[in-house]
Design an enzyme around this catalytic site. Sequence first.
Site, mmCIF file in Angstrom:
data_model
loop_
_atom_site.group_PDB
_atom_site.id
_atom_site.type_symbol
_atom_site.label_atom_id
_atom_site.label_comp_id
_atom_site.label_asym_id
_atom_site.label_seq_id
_atom_site.Cartn_x
_atom_site.Cartn_y
_atom_site.Cartn_z
ATOM 1 N N LYS A 125 -0.825 -4.821 8.907
ATOM 2 C CA LYS A 125 -0.317 -3.444 8.788
ATOM 3 C C LYS A 125 -0.861 -2.604 9.940
ATOM 4 O O LYS A 125 -1.898 -2.930 10.539
ATOM 5 C CB LYS A 125 -0.727 -2.795 7.453
ATOM 6 N N ASP A 180 -7.177 -1.570 0.868
ATOM 7 C CA ASP A 180 -5.936 -1.915 1.567
ATOM 8 C C ASP A 180 -5.131 -3.000 0.839
ATOM 9 O O ASP A 180 -4.031 -3.333 1.269
ATOM 10 C CB ASP A 180 -6.252 -2.439 2.981
HETATM 11 C C1 LIG Z 1 -9.491 2.315 6.907
HETATM 12 C C2 LIG Z 1 -8.407 1.616 6.122
HETATM 13 O O1 LIG Z 1 -8.108 0.354 6.678
HETATM 14 C C3 LIG Z 1 -7.140 2.444 6.178
HETATM 15 O O2 LIG Z 1 -6.040 1.704 5.768
HETATM 16 C C4 LIG Z 1 -8.829 1.400 4.707
HETATM 17 O O3 LIG Z 1 -9.123 2.632 4.103
HETATM 18 C C5 LIG Z 1 -9.970 0.424 4.561
HETATM 19 O O4 LIG Z 1 -9.635 -0.419 3.539
HETATM 20 P P1 LIG Z 1 -10.473 -1.759 3.216
HETATM 21 O O5 LIG Z 1 -10.911 -2.402 4.483
HETATM 22 O O6 LIG Z 1 -9.649 -2.545 2.251
HETATM 23 O O7 LIG Z 1 -11.691 -1.087 2.533
HETATM 24 P P2 LIG Z 1 -12.681 -1.649 1.403
HETATM 25 O O8 LIG Z 1 -12.999 -3.065 1.695
HETATM 26 O O9 LIG Z 1 -12.165 -1.258 0.060
HETATM 27 O O10 LIG Z 1 -13.931 -0.727 1.706
HETATM 28 C C6 LIG Z 1 -14.804 -0.900 2.787
HETATM 29 C C7 LIG Z 1 -15.700 0.307 2.819
HETATM 30 O O11 LIG Z 1 -14.973 1.416 3.368
HETATM 31 C C8 LIG Z 1 -15.202 2.599 2.632
HETATM 32 N N1 LIG Z 1 -13.930 3.185 2.186
HETATM 33 C C9 LIG Z 1 -12.783 2.445 2.193
HETATM 34 C C10 LIG Z 1 -11.576 3.013 1.828
HETATM 35 C C11 LIG Z 1 -11.584 4.381 1.431
HETATM 36 N N2 LIG Z 1 -10.442 4.986 1.067
HETATM 37 N N3 LIG Z 1 -12.726 5.088 1.417
HETATM 38 C C12 LIG Z 1 -13.897 4.505 1.805
HETATM 39 O O12 LIG Z 1 -14.931 5.183 1.797
HETATM 40 C C13 LIG Z 1 -16.104 2.254 1.485
HETATM 41 O O13 LIG Z 1 -17.382 2.712 1.845
HETATM 42 C C14 LIG Z 1 -16.150 0.763 1.444
HETATM 43 O O14 LIG Z 1 -17.436 0.304 1.207
HETATM 44 N N1 LIG Z 2 -9.564 -13.651 4.988
HETATM 45 C C1 LIG Z 2 -10.196 -12.731 5.734
HETATM 46 N N2 LIG Z 2 -9.645 -12.294 6.886
HETATM 47 C C2 LIG Z 2 -10.276 -11.352 7.639
HETATM 48 N N3 LIG Z 2 -11.456 -10.812 7.339
HETATM 49 C C3 LIG Z 2 -12.052 -11.208 6.202
HETATM 50 C C4 LIG Z 2 -11.441 -12.166 5.353
HETATM 51 N N4 LIG Z 2 -12.241 -12.357 4.298
HETATM 52 C C5 LIG Z 2 -13.304 -11.557 4.481
HETATM 53 N N5 LIG Z 2 -13.218 -10.872 5.621
HETATM 54 C C6 LIG Z 2 -14.220 -9.905 6.131
HETATM 55 O O1 LIG Z 2 -13.658 -8.584 6.057
HETATM 56 C C7 LIG Z 2 -14.097 -7.808 7.161
HETATM 57 C C8 LIG Z 2 -12.950 -7.074 7.840
HETATM 58 O O2 LIG Z 2 -11.785 -7.631 7.528
HETATM 59 P P1 LIG Z 2 -10.404 -7.164 8.114
HETATM 60 O O3 LIG Z 2 -10.056 -7.987 9.297
HETATM 61 O O4 LIG Z 2 -9.435 -7.097 7.005
HETATM 62 O O5 LIG Z 2 -10.731 -5.690 8.534
HETATM 63 P P2 LIG Z 2 -9.921 -4.798 9.348
HETATM 64 O O6 LIG Z 2 -9.068 -5.568 10.273
HETATM 65 O O7 LIG Z 2 -10.776 -3.762 9.962
HETATM 66 O O8 LIG Z 2 -8.914 -4.187 8.302
HETATM 67 P P3 LIG Z 2 -8.944 -2.860 7.458
HETATM 68 O O9 LIG Z 2 -7.881 -2.050 8.092
HETATM 69 O O10 LIG Z 2 -8.573 -3.363 6.087
HETATM 70 O O11 LIG Z 2 -10.302 -2.246 7.510
HETATM 71 C C9 LIG Z 2 -14.760 -8.746 8.124
HETATM 72 O O12 LIG Z 2 -16.133 -8.471 8.054
HETATM 73 C C10 LIG Z 2 -14.508 -10.126 7.608
HETATM 74 O O13 LIG Z 2 -15.636 -10.967 7.755
#
Ligand SMILES: C[C@](O)(CO)[C@H](O)COP(=O)(O)OP(=O)(O)OC[C@H]1O[C@@H](n2ccc(N)nc2=O)[C@H](O)[C@@H]1O
Ligand SMILES: Nc1ncnc2c1ncn2[C@@H]1O[C@H](COP(=O)(O)OP(=O)(O)OP(=O)(O)O)[C@@H](O)[C@H]1O
Length: 292
Positions: free
Chosen positions: A10, A143
Site C-alpha cells: 500500500k 495496517d
Molecule cells: C504509519 C502507518 O503505516 C500508516 O499506514 C501505520 O499507522 C503503521 O501501522 P503498523 O505498522 O501496522 O503499526 P503497528 O504495528 O500496529 O504499530 C507499530 C507502532 O506504531 C505506533 N502506532 C501505530 C499506528 C497508529 N495509528 N498509532 C501508533 O501510535 C504504536 O506505537 C505501535 O507500537
Molecule cells: N512478513 C513480514 N514482512 C515484513 N516485515 C515483517 C514481517 N513480519 C514481521 N516484520 C517486521 O515488521 C517490521 C516492519 O514491517 P513492514 O515492512 O510492514 O513495515 P513498513 O514497511 O514500515 O510498513 P508500515 O507502513 O506498516 O509501517 C520490521 O521490523 C519487520 O522485521
Amino acid sequence: MKTYWPSPAKLNLFLHIVGRRNDGYHDLQTIFQLLDYGDELTFTPRSDQQITCTCFSALEPDSPSVIPEDDNLAIKAARLLQQTKNKIDTGMDIHIEKRIPIGGGLGGGSSNAATTLLALNYLWQLNLSLDELLKLGVTLGADVPVFIKGHTSWAEGIGEKLQAITLPEAWYLVLIPPQAITTAKLFLDPRLTYNTTAIRIQTFLSEHLKTGNDFEPIVRQDYPVIAEALDYLNHFAPAHLSGTGSCIFTALDTKIQAELLQEKIKSRYRSFISKGLSISPLHRKLDALQTQ
Ligand SMILES: C[C@](O)(CO)[C@H](O)COP(=O)(O)OP(=O)(O)OC[C@H]1O[C@@H](n2ccc(N)nc2=O)[C@H](O)[C@@H]1O
Ligand SMILES: Nc1ncnc2c1ncn2[C@@H]1O[C@H](COP(=O)(O)OP(=O)(O)OP(=O)(O)O)[C@@H](O)[C@H]1O
C-alpha cells in the site's frame, strides 16, 4: 497441495496524525492506496500440526531469512487462527517471496499477516466472518485491516475505520532509499505533532495529493539520505513519503510517464512502478475460488 497467494503493498497518499490515545496509539487520517505490486505467499499443508515460515527477499538475496521465523507477522497470524479455532489439525509451511521493502512504509508485514488470515480461513475451512478476521487482524497491526477488507480506502481511527473509495487511474513510481525506518520509533518522537486539523474526504479529493505527511519533517531531519531522495525526486515531480517512510512515491497519469521518469532516476535509486488498484488481488483470487 501448494497454493500461491498475493500480498499487495500500500501507499499512504497522505498521512495526518489528528490525536493521541490513552493506549499509546495515534488517531490518524490517511488514504490507503493498494498497489498491484507485492509479495507472494505459498501455503503447503503439513501432515503434522506444526506451522513454519520461511522468507526470501530478492532485495536482499544474501540474507537467507530476513525476518526471524517467530517474529514474522505471517506465522503470528497463523498461530492466532490456530488458537482461535482449536479444531485445526493440519499444520502449514508458509513461504514468503518478499518484494516489498521491509521498513519501507508500504505495509509489507501487515499485508502478509492479512493474506495469511484470509488464505488459512479458506484453506482450513474455518468460515470466520470478515468482522471476526478484522478483530484478529487489528491485534497484529494497525495496517492489517485495510488488507483484510481489500479495498483502497479512506481511513481514520488507528487505521481500522475504513471507507472504500475509487480514485482516478494512476501509476506510481516508488523510490526505495537505502534506509529502513522503524514505525514505532517515529510515533514516539517528541517532535511529532498530533493535532493536525481533521479534514473531510472531499477536501482531500479536491486538493488531490497537495496534502502532506506529518512524518516528513522528522524523517527529513533524521535521515539525510531520505531528505536527499525527496529533493531529488521533487526536481522531476511532486514527491511524497509513504507511512513513516522510508519509501517515496510520485503519482503519474500513464505507465509510459512512470517509465520515462524511472529511466531518469535509475542510476541513483532503486525503484518500482505500480498501478493503483481499487480492489486487492487477494480478494480477486478469493472471489474466483468461491465462484468455482
Ligand atoms: C504509519 C502507518 O503505516 C500508516 O499506514 C501505520 O499507522 C503503521 O501501522 P503498523 O505498522 O501496522 O503499526 P503497528 O504495528 O500496529 O504499530 C507499530 C507502532 O506504531 C505506533 N502506532 C501505530 C499506528 C497508529 N495509528 N498509532 C501508533 O501510535 C504504536 O506505537 C505501535 O507500537
Ligand atoms: N512478513 C513480514 N514482512 C515484513 N516485515 C515483517 C514481517 N513480519 C514481521 N516484520 C517486521 O515488521 C517490521 C516492519 O514491517 P513492514 O515492512 O510492514 O513495515 P513498513 O514497511 O514500515 O510498513 P508500515 O507502513 O506498516 O509501517 C520490521 O521490523 C519487520 O522485521
